[in-house]
Write a protein that holds these residues in place. Structure first.
Motif, PDB file in Angstrom:
ATOM      1  N   PHE A 210     -10.558  28.284 -70.999  1.00  0.00           N
ATOM      2  CA  PHE A 210     -10.653  29.350 -69.995  1.00  0.00           C
ATOM      3  C   PHE A 210     -10.829  30.744 -70.596  1.00  0.00           C
ATOM      4  N   HIS A 211     -10.925  30.831 -71.925  1.00  0.00           N
ATOM      5  CA  HIS A 211     -11.167  32.096 -72.619  1.00  0.00           C
ATOM      6  C   HIS A 211     -10.133  33.160 -72.254  1.00  0.00           C
ATOM      7  N   LYS A 212      -8.906  32.728 -72.205  1.00  0.00           N
ATOM      8  CA  LYS A 212      -7.800  33.644 -71.930  1.00  0.00           C
ATOM      9  C   LYS A 212      -6.558  33.172 -72.672  1.00  0.00           C
ATOM     10  N   SER A 213      -5.541  33.995 -72.741  1.00  0.00           N
ATOM     11  CA  SER A 213      -4.310  33.621 -73.432  1.00  0.00           C
ATOM     12  C   SER A 213      -3.468  32.705 -72.551  1.00  0.00           C
ATOM     13  N   ALA A 214      -2.582  31.973 -73.179  1.00  0.00           N
ATOM     14  CA  ALA A 214      -1.695  31.065 -72.451  1.00  0.00           C
ATOM     15  C   ALA A 214      -0.811  31.820 -71.470  1.00  0.00           C
ATOM     16  N   LYS A 215      -0.555  33.077 -71.749  1.00  0.00           N
ATOM     17  CA  LYS A 215       0.307  33.891 -70.891  1.00  0.00           C
ATOM     18  C   LYS A 215      -0.322  34.145 -69.527  1.00  0.00           C
ATOM     19  N   ASN A 216      -1.663  34.134 -69.477  1.00  0.00           N
ATOM     20  CA  ASN A 216      -2.373  34.505 -68.249  1.00  0.00           C
ATOM     21  C   ASN A 216      -2.985  33.329 -67.499  1.00  0.00           C
ATOM     22  N   VAL A 217      -2.593  32.117 -67.864  1.00  0.00           N
ATOM     23  CA  VAL A 217      -3.145  30.926 -67.217  1.00  0.00           C
ATOM     24  C   VAL A 217      -2.614  30.804 -65.789  1.00  0.00           C
ATOM     25  N   SER A 218      -3.502  30.546 -64.847  1.00  0.00           N
ATOM     26  CA  SER A 218      -3.106  30.384 -63.443  1.00  0.00           C
ATOM     27  C   SER A 218      -2.479  29.015 -63.224  1.00  0.00           C
ATOM     28  N   ARG A 219      -1.971  28.797 -62.030  1.00  0.00           N
ATOM     29  CA  ARG A 219      -1.345  27.516 -61.705  1.00  0.00           C
ATOM     30  C   ARG A 219      -2.359  26.370 -61.778  1.00  0.00           C
ATOM     31  N   SER A 220      -3.540  26.560 -61.214  1.00  0.00           N
ATOM     32  CA  SER A 220      -4.575  25.524 -61.248  1.00  0.00           C
ATOM     33  C   SER A 220      -5.035  25.244 -62.676  1.00  0.00           C
ATOM     34  N   GLU A 221      -5.225  26.298 -63.456  1.00  0.00           N
ATOM     35  CA  GLU A 221      -5.653  26.139 -64.850  1.00  0.00           C
ATOM     36  C   GLU A 221      -4.601  25.413 -65.670  1.00  0.00           C
TER      37      GLU A 221
ATOM     38  N   VAL B 210       2.434  30.436 -80.262  1.00  0.00           N
ATOM     39  CA  VAL B 210       2.833  31.652 -79.551  1.00  0.00           C
ATOM     40  C   VAL B 210       4.308  31.556 -79.172  1.00  0.00           C
ATOM     41  N   LYS B 211       4.906  32.713 -78.912  1.00  0.00           N
ATOM     42  CA  LYS B 211       6.315  32.772 -78.550  1.00  0.00           C
ATOM     43  C   LYS B 211       6.519  32.295 -77.112  1.00  0.00           C
ATOM     44  N   TRP B 212       7.763  31.976 -76.810  1.00  0.00           N
ATOM     45  CA  TRP B 212       8.133  31.480 -75.480  1.00  0.00           C
ATOM     46  C   TRP B 212       7.647  32.411 -74.373  1.00  0.00           C
ATOM     47  N   ASP B 213       7.833  33.714 -74.552  1.00  0.00           N
ATOM     48  CA  ASP B 213       7.459  34.681 -73.521  1.00  0.00           C
ATOM     49  C   ASP B 213       5.946  34.836 -73.386  1.00  0.00           C
ATOM     50  N   GLU B 214       5.187  34.276 -74.321  1.00  0.00           N
ATOM     51  CA  GLU B 214       3.730  34.369 -74.266  1.00  0.00           C
ATOM     52  C   GLU B 214       3.094  33.118 -73.660  1.00  0.00           C
ATOM     53  N   ILE B 215       3.934  32.261 -73.096  1.00  0.00           N
ATOM     54  CA  ILE B 215       3.459  31.057 -72.406  1.00  0.00           C
ATOM     55  C   ILE B 215       3.712  31.219 -70.914  1.00  0.00           C
TER      56      ILE B 215
ATOM     57  N   TYR C 120       7.093  21.622 -77.917  1.00  0.00           N
ATOM     58  CA  TYR C 120       6.138  20.685 -77.323  1.00  0.00           C
ATOM     59  C   TYR C 120       4.857  21.401 -76.923  1.00  0.00           C
ATOM     60  N   LEU C 121       4.989  22.489 -76.187  1.00  0.00           N
ATOM     61  CA  LEU C 121       3.824  23.199 -75.676  1.00  0.00           C
ATOM     62  C   LEU C 121       2.986  23.834 -76.787  1.00  0.00           C
ATOM     63  N   ASN C 122       3.596  24.067 -77.935  1.00  0.00           N
ATOM     64  CA  ASN C 122       2.870  24.655 -79.063  1.00  0.00           C
ATOM     65  C   ASN C 122       2.246  23.622 -79.997  1.00  0.00           C
ATOM     66  N   THR C 123       2.699  22.380 -79.939  1.00  0.00           N
ATOM     67  CA  THR C 123       2.232  21.391 -80.917  1.00  0.00           C
ATOM     68  C   THR C 123       1.457  20.226 -80.318  1.00  0.00           C
ATOM     69  N   VAL C 124       1.530  20.013 -79.016  1.00  0.00           N
ATOM     70  CA  VAL C 124       0.906  18.838 -78.411  1.00  0.00           C
ATOM     71  C   VAL C 124      -0.616  18.945 -78.470  1.00  0.00           C
ATOM     72  N   GLU C 125      -1.274  17.805 -78.672  1.00  0.00           N
ATOM     73  CA  GLU C 125      -2.729  17.758 -78.701  1.00  0.00           C
ATOM     74  C   GLU C 125      -3.279  17.891 -77.287  1.00  0.00           C
TER      75      GLU C 125
END
Length: 239
Positions: free
Chosen positions: A180-191, A60-65, A159-164
């Protein structure tokens, strides 16, 4: 004559080997420059995992993380990432001086920076033993090169796109979807903290079911995120 013939064959073999090495070295540098704009099609780690665990990956693109993921990985893995030249020399010296009784002690950040880990993930291979020491020289070279050519933002992005981040799971998008069944863009701080807590051994330190290590470490990461979140250089890399 026989000795000269053997010597001549050995010399030709060495010259051919040297030419192959030079060609591969040049190609790897071209690949490094291309990866400034294009995500690696596949890494050695992804390839070797494919046969045992499959490959779940979605670049995913930078803005989608989520900024939370960017902050969490720096809080956990490399809090000096915006400031160093690719190597945290103080942490490296500390890790080398650590005696054997303390070698398994858990540390939130260590001698291996995000730049080093990215160079290893993209251009080299994982693992310990003798191959770990063979890897050190090229790891140093590629770490310096991506610092010069890519810059901090691109290093963090790759790194964030390729790390295991789990058995056969690579990158934050695949991890966010799997856990969490959601996109990386919507991940909360705890998640975000939970996902990053699986490093550096995501096959053992599982997010779901949550291992004891992840349960402890993600809370530690949350505290570190709070500690560094107002740093201007950190903030610049989370936008």
């Amino acid at each position: 004559m026989a000795k000269q013939s053997k010597s001549s064959k050995f010399g030709r073999f060495c010259r051919k080997l040297l030419r192959i090495f030079i060609i591969l070295f040049i190609l790897s540098n071209i690949y490094l420059v291309v990866c400034k704009w294009v995500m690696p099609p596949i890494t050695i780690t992804q390839f070797t995992n494919f046969f045992g665990y499959g490959l779940k990956r979605d670049y995913v693109k930078w803005d989608e993380i989520s900024p939370n993921l960017k902050l969490a990985v720096m809080a956990s893995e490399d809090q000096l990432f915006p400031d160093h030249d690719g190597f945290d020399w103080k942490a490296l010296e500390k890790s080398l001086s650590t005696n054997s009784k303390k070698k398994n002690k858990i540390r939130g950040t260590g001698a291996s920076t995000l730049s080093q880990q990215t160079a290893k993930n993209v251009f080299l291979w994982q693992g310990n033993g003798v191959f770990r020491y063979i890897r050190k020289a090229p790891e140093f070279y590629y770490t310096k090169m991506i610092e010069w050519v890519w810059g901090k933002k691109r290093i963090l992005d790759v790194y964030l796109n390729t790390v295991e981040m789990g058995p056969g799971i690579f990158g934050v998008e695949a991890a966010a979807q799997a856990y969490f069944h959601k996109s990386a863009k919507n991940v909360s701080r705890s998640e975000a903290a939970m996902i990053i807590a699986c490093l550096p051994n995501p096959k053992v330190f599982t997010v779901k079911p949550m291992s004891r290590f992840v349960q402890w470490k993600y809370q530690w990461i949350l505290k570190q995120m709070n500690n560094i979140s107002d740093d201007p250089d950190i903030m610049a890399l989370t936008k």
